[in-house]
Write a protein that holds these residues in place. Structure first.
Motif, PDB file in Angstrom:
ATOM      1  N   LEU A  43      36.011  40.877  54.458  1.00  0.00           N
ATOM      2  CA  LEU A  43      36.049  39.491  53.949  1.00  0.00           C
ATOM      3  C   LEU A  43      36.037  38.538  55.182  1.00  0.00           C
ATOM      4  O   LEU A  43      35.382  37.454  54.851  1.00  0.00           O
ATOM      5  CB  LEU A  43      37.397  39.218  53.137  1.00  0.00           C
ATOM      6  N   ALA A  99      40.836  32.926  52.122  1.00  0.00           N
ATOM      7  CA  ALA A  99      40.207  33.716  51.049  1.00  0.00           C
ATOM      8  C   ALA A  99      40.966  34.857  50.787  1.00  0.00           C
ATOM      9  O   ALA A  99      41.665  35.586  51.708  1.00  0.00           O
ATOM     10  CB  ALA A  99      38.863  33.959  51.245  1.00  0.00           C
ATOM     11  N   HIS A 100      40.906  35.661  49.585  1.00  0.00           N
ATOM     12  CA  HIS A 100      41.655  36.648  49.427  1.00  0.00           C
ATOM     13  C   HIS A 100      40.418  37.815  48.632  1.00  0.00           C
ATOM     14  O   HIS A 100      39.830  37.505  47.938  1.00  0.00           O
ATOM     15  CB  HIS A 100      42.649  36.716  48.199  1.00  0.00           C
ATOM     16  N   ALA A 101      40.612  39.032  49.145  1.00  0.00           N
ATOM     17  CA  ALA A 101      39.446  40.044  48.796  1.00  0.00           C
ATOM     18  C   ALA A 101      39.703  40.399  47.319  1.00  0.00           C
ATOM     19  O   ALA A 101      38.750  41.114  46.735  1.00  0.00           O
ATOM     20  CB  ALA A 101      39.691  41.341  49.746  1.00  0.00           C
ATOM     21  N   ASP A 138      41.786  34.897  44.446  1.00  0.00           N
ATOM     22  CA  ASP A 138      40.897  34.104  45.287  1.00  0.00           C
ATOM     23  C   ASP A 138      40.470  32.791  45.078  1.00  0.00           C
ATOM     24  O   ASP A 138      40.482  31.971  45.789  1.00  0.00           O
ATOM     25  CB  ASP A 138      39.494  34.951  45.330  1.00  0.00           C
ATOM     26  N   ARG A 170      41.345  29.653  47.430  1.00  0.00           N
ATOM     27  CA  ARG A 170      40.219  28.510  48.017  1.00  0.00           C
ATOM     28  C   ARG A 170      40.487  27.263  47.577  1.00  0.00           C
ATOM     29  O   ARG A 170      40.348  26.218  48.405  1.00  0.00           O
ATOM     30  CB  ARG A 170      38.803  28.928  47.582  1.00  0.00           C
ATOM     31  N   GLY A 196      39.453  38.749  44.807  1.00  0.00           N
ATOM     32  CA  GLY A 196      38.323  37.826  43.888  1.00  0.00           C
ATOM     33  C   GLY A 196      39.029  37.190  42.991  1.00  0.00           C
ATOM     34  O   GLY A 196      40.423  37.366  42.677  1.00  0.00           O
ATOM     35  N   GLY A 197      38.287  36.770  41.779  1.00  0.00           N
ATOM     36  CA  GLY A 197      39.032  36.434  40.444  1.00  0.00           C
ATOM     37  C   GLY A 197      39.841  35.218  40.964  1.00  0.00           C
ATOM     38  O   GLY A 197      39.793  34.562  41.647  1.00  0.00           O
TER      39      GLY A 197
END
Length: 202
Positions: free
Chosen positions: A114, A125-127, A133, A137, A129-130
């Motif tokens: 990432l 950011a966070h891996a 994440d 952001r 997602g969704g």
């Protein structure tokens, strides 16, 4: 074992002297000790990666976003201020000693990959997602607007059980009104609500 892995590099590190970069890495190492003290029986392992890179692994992962913001705000509170990219992932991993450079597993791989994708103005950011994440952001957008004084105020309030604002104001040597103003301008009330929702839902 489940780990939360924070992989980062220092923004504009080429503008820093070698000694200054060493100081920043030493600060991150100290911050990792702080974070490990937040959870009962928690373990944290910090390691430098190359010239301006670093990695921190924490188990258990009770305070993931809080830890991310604590790392960023503490660096932004330095004189002069510094920022870091931070890519976060939670999952299985194996850490055979106190150095995450020797670790392996999905969490470590996802965090490292990432970081390689973070471009432009994105620093946090966070891996996963969704929604998670997305939260990172949005928090990143707020954090990038902090002044040094605001970052110092936020960093004082982030550790769990830190106490009321007047205590943080005393530690900073400022008035209660000054810390209230700094935290409001930093967007801390909204961040505090988001952290509380995330941590009570985990």
């Amino acid at each position: 074992m489940i780990w939360t892995v924070f992989t980062g590099d220092i923004v504009d590190s080429s503008a820093l002297s070698a000694d200054r970069l060493d100081d920043v890495m030493a600060c991150l190492d100290r911050l990792s000790d702080d974070i490990s003290a937040w959870g009962q029986g928690a373990t944290a392992a910090f390691g430098r990666r190359g010239g301006d890179g670093w990695q921190l692994a924490v188990n258990p992962a009770e305070y993931t976003l809080r830890s991310t913001l604590y790392l960023q705000s503490s660096l932004m509170a330095l004189e002069p201020a510094v920022q870091t990219r931070i890519a976060v992932a939670t999952g299985k991993g194996t850490l055979s000693d106190a150095n995450p450079n020797s670790a392996h597993g999905p969490a470590f791989s996802a965090s490292g990959r990432l970081l390689e994708t973070l471009t432009g103005n994105t620093l946090l950011a966070h891996a996963a997602g969704g929604p998670l994440d997305a939260t990172y952001r949005l928090a990143d957008h707020i954090a990038q607007g902090w002044t040094q004084a605001q970052a110092r105020a936020v960093a004082e309030m982030l550790p769990p059980g830190t106490g009321p604002r007047r205590v943080a104001a005393d530690r900073l040597g400022i008035s209660r009104q000054a810390i209230d103003q700094a935290l409001h301008a930093a967007g801390y009330p909204a961040l505090h609500d988001a952290l509380t929702l995330l941590e009570t839902s985990e």
